[in-house]
Design a protein around this motif. Structure first.
Motif: not given
Length: 148
Positions: A28-30, A50-57, A60-63, A91-97
């Protein structure tokens, strides 16, 4: 009169424990995330910046979760062309970036013939590292032909 009583061929209806073969989706590309945000209305910057994603740890942005959930339907249609989804939850268990992919598998947890053929499925979407990203359940029924 039920389909079984009407003589409809149900000998190939899945049995409990039958597995649903692996189907892969992504990466899943940008550009995919931007298109999904546009058509879905889910333009949360977490998925796009990407900056918002980095701000929450996140690295990369999650899908988008619902983008991944939408992959269950074609995976099930790849397995069986004679079914229709009546209910799907996950149920979402882990993000996919971003730039990651998922693999969908599953198994038949319950199969009934009466009053109409129906399956209850346990479904899994695994991320690129083999981590379970989504644990889902679906109820599917046999696709009935349109009356003439």
């Amino acid at each position: 009169m039920s389909e079984a009583a009407a003589g409809a061929p149900l000998s190939n209806w899945p049995k409990v424990g039958e597995t649903i073969g692996r189907t892969d989706f992504g990466p899943f590309a940008a550009s995919h995330l931007r298109r999904y945000a546009l058509v879905s209305g889910d333009d949360n910057p977490l998925h796009l910046d990407a900056n918002v994603a980095a701000a929450v740890g996140l690295e990369a942005p999650p899908v988008h979760g619902m983008l991944m959930m939408s992959c269950f339907e074609p995976a099930l249609r790849h397995w069986r062309r004679d079914i229709i989804i009546c209910r799907l939850s996950g149920k979402f268990l882990r993000p996919v970036l971003r730039d990651g992919a998922i693999s969908i598998t599953g198994r038949v947890a319950r199969a009934v013939l009466e009053p109409r053929p129906e399956l209850f499925l346990r479904l899994m979407a695994y991320g690129p590292n083999g981590d379970l990203a989504i644990l889902a359940e679906a109820t599917v029924r046999r696709l009935e032909p349109w009356p003439l």
